[in-house]
Design an enzyme around this catalytic site. Structure first.
Site, PDB file in Angstrom:
ATOM      1  N   TYR A  23       1.038  -1.488  -0.006  1.00 22.20           N
ATOM      2  CA  TYR A  23       0.135   0.049   0.069  1.00 22.20           C
ATOM      3  C   TYR A  23       0.985   1.389  -0.103  1.00 22.20           C
ATOM      4  O   TYR A  23       0.491   2.279   0.235  1.00 22.20           O
ATOM      5  CB  TYR A  23      -0.901   0.012   1.425  1.00 22.20           C
ATOM      6  CG  TYR A  23      -1.576  -1.049   1.674  1.00 22.20           C
ATOM      7  CD1 TYR A  23      -2.400  -1.969   0.611  1.00 22.20           C
ATOM      8  CD2 TYR A  23      -1.535  -1.418   3.056  1.00 22.20           C
ATOM      9  CE1 TYR A  23      -3.232  -3.003   1.004  1.00 22.20           C
ATOM     10  CE2 TYR A  23      -2.418  -2.765   3.417  1.00 22.20           C
ATOM     11  CZ  TYR A  23      -3.172  -3.374   2.568  1.00 22.20           C
ATOM     12  OH  TYR A  23      -4.028  -4.406   2.690  1.00 22.20           O
ATOM     13  N   CYS A  77      14.856 -10.294  -2.344  1.00 14.79           N
ATOM     14  CA  CYS A  77      15.198 -10.087  -3.706  1.00 14.79           C
ATOM     15  C   CYS A  77      13.890  -9.355  -4.543  1.00 14.79           C
ATOM     16  O   CYS A  77      13.461 -10.120  -5.456  1.00 14.79           O
ATOM     17  CB  CYS A  77      15.728 -11.235  -4.322  1.00 14.79           C
ATOM     18  SG  CYS A  77      17.003 -11.779  -3.641  1.00 14.79           S
TER      19      CYS A  77
END
Ligand SMILES: *Cc1c(COP(=O)(O)O)cnc(C)c1O
Length: 420
Positions: free
Chosen positions: A319, A344
C-alpha cells in the site's frame, strides 16, 4: 497514545526493554503491548457509551494472535470474522458466538455450516447468491441464520485504493439501487431471518465525512426497508477509523468525535449498533523490532539493510504505507537514509529518503504501528521464517507465536518418482 517509550536512553515496551526481547528471542520480532490494547479497547467503548448496548467486534484479520484476542475478549470485545479460521480463533479466545459477526465476500458453504452450528450473531452477506447458499446450508440442518446485507454506498473513502471498499467499482456489498430487491428475495428464502444491515467503506480513514455519508445512506436504506415491513435489529457500521502513523501523516479523527458523529447520524434508528474496529485497537499496540544487517553506501543516500523484510511487514510494499522508524537507542545523530529488507524484490523497501536516527550494523530499530495487518499478513517468501510475536504485560512478557520454519511445517516426503 501507546506504551512504547524511551527510558534511560533506550526504548521500552511497558516495563520491558526491547533489547531484552531482541537478545532472548532474536530479530525480527513483533512486540505487542497489553496496556495499549486495553487502552484502545476502552477508548472506543467509552466513545460509544452513549449508545444503547453497542457491540464492539474486533476485526480479527487485523491481528489474529490468540493472546491478543484473549486480551481483547477480556475487555468484552466481540469479533468480526472473515473466515472459519478466524471463527475458530475467536472462539478459542473465549469470544461468545453471540458477539461474532461473520463478514466477507466469499464465505464457503462449509464455513457457513460451522458458524451456523455455533449460532453466530449475524452473517453479513454481500450478494443474493450468497444468501441462497446460506439458505440451503441452514435448511439442510433445520437451522435459522440471522442475516444482514452489506450496502455498497458508493462513497469515496479518501484512503488508499487497495483499502477502499465502498466504491461502486469495488467487489464489496450491494449497490443501493439493488439492495431492496436483495432483502425482499432473502425474506422468501427458507432458513434465513433478516435481522440487519451493514456497511464498511474502507480502512485507515482519516476523515469522518465519507463515513457519515455512508451512514446516511444506510439510514435511508433502513427507512425504506422498515416501510416495506422488515423488522431490523442490528445496524453494523463496520470499521475503518484511521490511526496516527507518525509525523507528517494525516491525523485521524478521535474515537470520541467518531462516536458523536455516529450518535447524531443514527438518532432515531432504534437499532442496536455494531462496530468492527481493527487497526484502531491493535495498530499502535505493536512494533516490529529488527536489527541492522549492514549499511551499504548508495548513490545519494545509504541503504540501511535490516533483517525484517516485506514478508514480515507487507504494508509498505502493498500500500506504499508509511511506518515510522525509530532507533531503540537513538544517538541524537540524525541522517537521511533508505531502509530496506534482504528480500530479492525492489518492493522490499520500508522507506526512501527517510529522516531518521543514524544506524550502524547491529543496531536495533522499530517499525511503529505494526500491530495491525503486520504479522497477520506475514508470509514465507524467500524461504524466510514467520516472525515470532511477543506480548508484553507490565514487566512480564511471553512468546505468543513461535518462529515458524515453513519448510519444516509443510514438509512432505518426496513423491515416489523422486525418492527411488
Ligand atoms: C477489514 C475490515 C474491518 C476492519 O477494518 P479496520 O480498518 O482495521 O478497522 C471491519 N469490517 C470489515 C467488513 C472489514 O473487511
Amino acid at each position: 497514545m501507546d506504551h512504547f517509550d524511551y527510558r534511560y536512553g533506550q526504548m521500552f515496551c511497558e516495563d520491558v526493554p526491547l533489547e531484552t526481547i531482541a537478545s532472548e528471542i532474536g530479530t525480527p520480532v513483533y512486540v505487542y503491548s497489553t496496556a495499549t490494547l486495553v487502552r484502545h479497547a476502552r477508548a472506543i467503548i467509552s466513545a460509544l457509551a452513549m449508545l444503547d448496548d453497542p457491540l464492539v467486534a474486533f476485526a480479527v484479520k487485523a491481528n489474529p494472535n490468540p493472546a491478543v484476542l484473549a486480551t481483547l475478549a477480556g475487555e468484552g470485545l466481540g469479533a468480526d470474522i472473515v473466515s472459519i479460521g478466524e471463527y475458530r480463533r475467536a472462539r478459542a479466545a473465549g469470544i461468545a458466538p453471540s458477539k461474532i459477526l461473520f463478514s466477507g465476500v466469499g464465505k464457503g458453504a462449509t464455513e457457513m455450516a460451522e458458524a451456523l452450528s455455533g449460532d453466530v450473531l449475524q452473517f453479513n452477506l454481500e450478494s443474493i447468491e450468497e444468501a441462497r447458499t446460506l439458505s440451503q446450508v441452514a435448511s439442510s440442518v433445520g437451522g435459522t441464520a440471522r442475516i444482514a446485507f452489506r450496502l455498497n454506498p458508493d462513497v469515496d473513502a479518501g484512503t488508499h485504493a487497495k483499502i477502499t471498499t465502498g466504491n461502486a467499482d469495488n467487489k464489496f456489498g450491494i449497490p443501493a439501487n439493488q439492495a431492496m430487491e436483495a432483502f425482499r428475495a432473502a425474506r422468501e428464502l427458507p432458513g434465513l431471518e433478516v435481522t440487519g444491515v451493514t456497511v464498511h467503506i474502507g480502512s485507515q480513514l482519516t476523515s469522518l465525512a465519507p463515513l457519515e455519508s455512508a451512514f446516511v445512506r444506510l439510514g435511508e436504506l433502513i427507512a425504506g426497508l422498515r416501510s416495506d415491513g422488515f423488522n431490523l435489529k442490528i445496524a453494523d457500521l463496520g470499521g475503518g477509523l484511521g490511526v496516527p502513523y507518525g509525523p507528517g501523516q494525516p491525523e485521524p479523527p478521535s474515537p470520541d468525535a467518531y462516536g458523536q458523529m455516529v450518535a447524531r447520524v443514527t438518532k432515531g434508528w432504534n437499532m442496536r449498533l455494531a462496530f468492527e474496529p481493527g487497526r484502531l485497537i491493535s495498530g499502535n499496540a505493536g512494533v516490529l523490532l529488527a536489527r541492522v544487517v549492514r549499511v551499504k553506501p548508495g548513490e545519494s543516500r545509504p541503504w540501511v539493510i535490516v533483517d525484517a523484510a516485506m514478508n514480515d511487514l507487507m504494508r509498505p510494499a502493498l500500500y506504499d504505507a508509511y511506518h515510522h522508524i525509530e532507533a531503540v537507542r537513538p544517538s541524537g545523530d540524525r541522517t537521511v537514509a533508505n531502509v530496506v529488507g534482504p528480500v530479492c524484490e525492489s518492493g522490499d523497501t520500508f522507506a526512501m529518503a527517510r529522516e531518521m536516527d543514524r544506524l550502524k550494523e547491529g543496531d536495533l530499530l522499530v517499525f511503529r504501528t505494526a500491530g495491525a495487518y503486520g504479522a497477520a499478513m506475514s508470509n514465507g517468501y524467500n524461504s524466510r521464517e514467520l516472525t515470532p510475536e511477543i506480548l508484553v504485560n507490565g514487566d512480564n512478557w511471553a512468546l505468543v507465536r513461535r518462529r515458524i520454519d515453513l519448510a519444516e511445517a509443510s514438509a512432505m516426503p518426496l513423491p515416489g518418482w523422486l525418492s527411488a
